[in-house]
Design a protein around this motif. Structure first.
Motif, short mmCIF file in Angstrom:
data_model
loop_
_atom_site.label_atom_id
_atom_site.label_comp_id
_atom_site.label_asym_id
_atom_site.label_seq_id
_atom_site.Cartn_x
_atom_site.Cartn_y
_atom_site.Cartn_z
N LYS A 144 -6.96 5.76 -2.52
CA LYS A 144 -6.15 4.60 -2.15
C LYS A 144 -5.37 4.87 -0.86
O LYS A 144 -5.30 4.02 0.03
CB LYS A 144 -5.19 4.25 -3.30
CG LYS A 144 -4.34 3.03 -3.02
CD LYS A 144 -3.42 2.72 -4.19
CE LYS A 144 -2.53 1.54 -3.86
NZ LYS A 144 -1.57 1.25 -4.90
N ARG A 145 -4.79 6.07 -0.77
CA ARG A 145 -4.02 6.42 0.43
C ARG A 145 -4.92 6.44 1.66
O ARG A 145 -4.54 5.95 2.72
CB ARG A 145 -3.37 7.80 0.25
CG ARG A 145 -2.09 7.76 -0.53
CD ARG A 145 -1.55 9.16 -0.82
NE ARG A 145 -1.61 10.11 0.26
CZ ARG A 145 -0.71 10.22 1.25
NH1 ARG A 145 0.32 9.40 1.30
NH2 ARG A 145 -0.83 11.15 2.18
N THR A 146 -6.10 7.00 1.52
CA THR A 146 -7.03 7.08 2.65
C THR A 146 -7.43 5.68 3.10
O THR A 146 -7.47 5.40 4.30
CB THR A 146 -8.29 7.90 2.26
OG1 THR A 146 -7.86 9.22 1.91
CG2 THR A 146 -9.29 7.96 3.40
N LYS A 147 -7.70 4.81 2.14
CA LYS A 147 -8.09 3.43 2.48
C LYS A 147 -6.95 2.70 3.19
O LYS A 147 -7.17 2.04 4.21
CB LYS A 147 -8.50 2.69 1.21
CG LYS A 147 -9.10 1.34 1.46
CD LYS A 147 -9.61 0.72 0.18
CE LYS A 147 -10.27 -0.61 0.47
NZ LYS A 147 -10.80 -1.23 -0.73
N SER A 148 -5.74 2.83 2.69
CA SER A 148 -4.61 2.11 3.29
C SER A 148 -4.21 2.69 4.65
O SER A 148 -3.76 1.97 5.53
CB SER A 148 -3.41 2.08 2.35
OG SER A 148 -2.85 3.36 2.21
N ARG A 149 -4.41 4.00 4.84
CA ARG A 149 -4.04 4.65 6.10
C ARG A 149 -5.15 4.55 7.15
O ARG A 149 -4.89 4.67 8.33
CB ARG A 149 -3.77 6.14 5.87
CG ARG A 149 -2.56 6.45 5.02
CD ARG A 149 -2.54 7.93 4.63
NE ARG A 149 -2.55 8.78 5.79
CZ ARG A 149 -1.46 9.30 6.36
NH1 ARG A 149 -0.29 9.05 5.85
NH2 ARG A 149 -1.56 10.07 7.42
N GLY A 150 -6.38 4.42 6.69
CA GLY A 150 -7.51 4.41 7.61
C GLY A 150 -8.04 5.79 7.94
O GLY A 150 -9.02 5.94 8.64
N SER A 151 -7.38 6.82 7.42
CA SER A 151 -7.84 8.21 7.60
C SER A 151 -7.29 9.05 6.45
O SER A 151 -6.36 8.64 5.76
CB SER A 151 -7.37 8.77 8.94
OG SER A 151 -5.96 8.84 8.97
N ILE A 152 -7.86 10.23 6.29
CA ILE A 152 -7.44 11.10 5.20
C ILE A 152 -6.56 12.22 5.74
O ILE A 152 -6.83 12.77 6.81
CB ILE A 152 -8.66 11.66 4.44
CG1 ILE A 152 -8.24 12.37 3.16
CG2 ILE A 152 -9.51 12.55 5.33
CD1 ILE A 152 -9.39 12.68 2.22
N THR A 153 -5.51 12.55 5.00
CA THR A 153 -4.65 13.67 5.39
C THR A 153 -5.32 14.97 4.92
O THR A 153 -6.15 14.96 4.01
CB THR A 153 -3.25 13.56 4.76
OG1 THR A 153 -3.39 13.69 3.33
CG2 THR A 153 -2.58 12.24 5.10
#
Length: 165
Positions: free
Chosen positions: A113-122
């Motif tokens: 979910k975080r990756t989708k909302s941010r547009g990239s992965i941490t």
């Protein structure tokens, strides 16, 4: 008590087989103490030695029914609500520390979910995503008799079908 040949999940490291039960032949360990020698199913260079009286870091893999049930419940499993970014990794660790597959799914859903909302992965999310996907896919592969490399698609198909119903 586990026996030779038993399958176990060791921490979040995936599926292992009990290769031996007994004392270890290392000079730095108590020769009167019993240990499980665990051999990774996927990596023959990966062994672990666990005191037989302390099974807190190992558990039996889920059954076929439990795996299918958990996959079916993925859409309902809540993501983590991390209140302070500074403590994100600790919240991930706390959530997965009981080595419960449902909690692994919670952390994975959170990272997706975080990756989708941010547009990239941490890098932190990538670390836990890789760790937990490996652990879940190897366990589900064993339980369901499906190659681990096909598990992501199998889960996506099952979840997609469940969401359409």
């Amino acid at each position: 008590m586990l026996n030779r040949g038993d399958a176990v999940v060791y921490k979040c490291r995936g599926l292992y087989k009990v290769e031996d039960v007994g004392p270890l032949d290392f000079s730095f360990v108590d020769s009167n103490k019993q240990y499980y020698t665990l051999q990774s199913v996927e990596n023959e260079g990966d062994r672990a030695y666990i005191p037989a009286e302390d099974e807190t870091n190992i558990r039996r893999p889920v059954s076929r029914e439990e795996a299918l049930d958990l996959i079916g419940r993925i859409p309902e499993i809540e993501v983590l609500q991390v209140k302070n970014e500074k403590f994100r990794e600790q919240e991930y660790k706390d959530c997965i520390s009981d080595f419960c597959p449902e909690n692994w799914v919670r952390v994975l859903k959170t990272t997706y979910k975080r990756t989708k909302s941010r547009g990239s992965i941490t890098s932190l999310d990538r670390k836990y995503q890789m760790l937990l996907e490996h652990a879940l896919y190897s366990e589900f592969s064993f339980a369901l008799g499906i190659p681990a490399g096909e598990m992501q698609q199998f889960i996506a198909d099952r979840v997609g079908a469940a969401e359409k119903d």
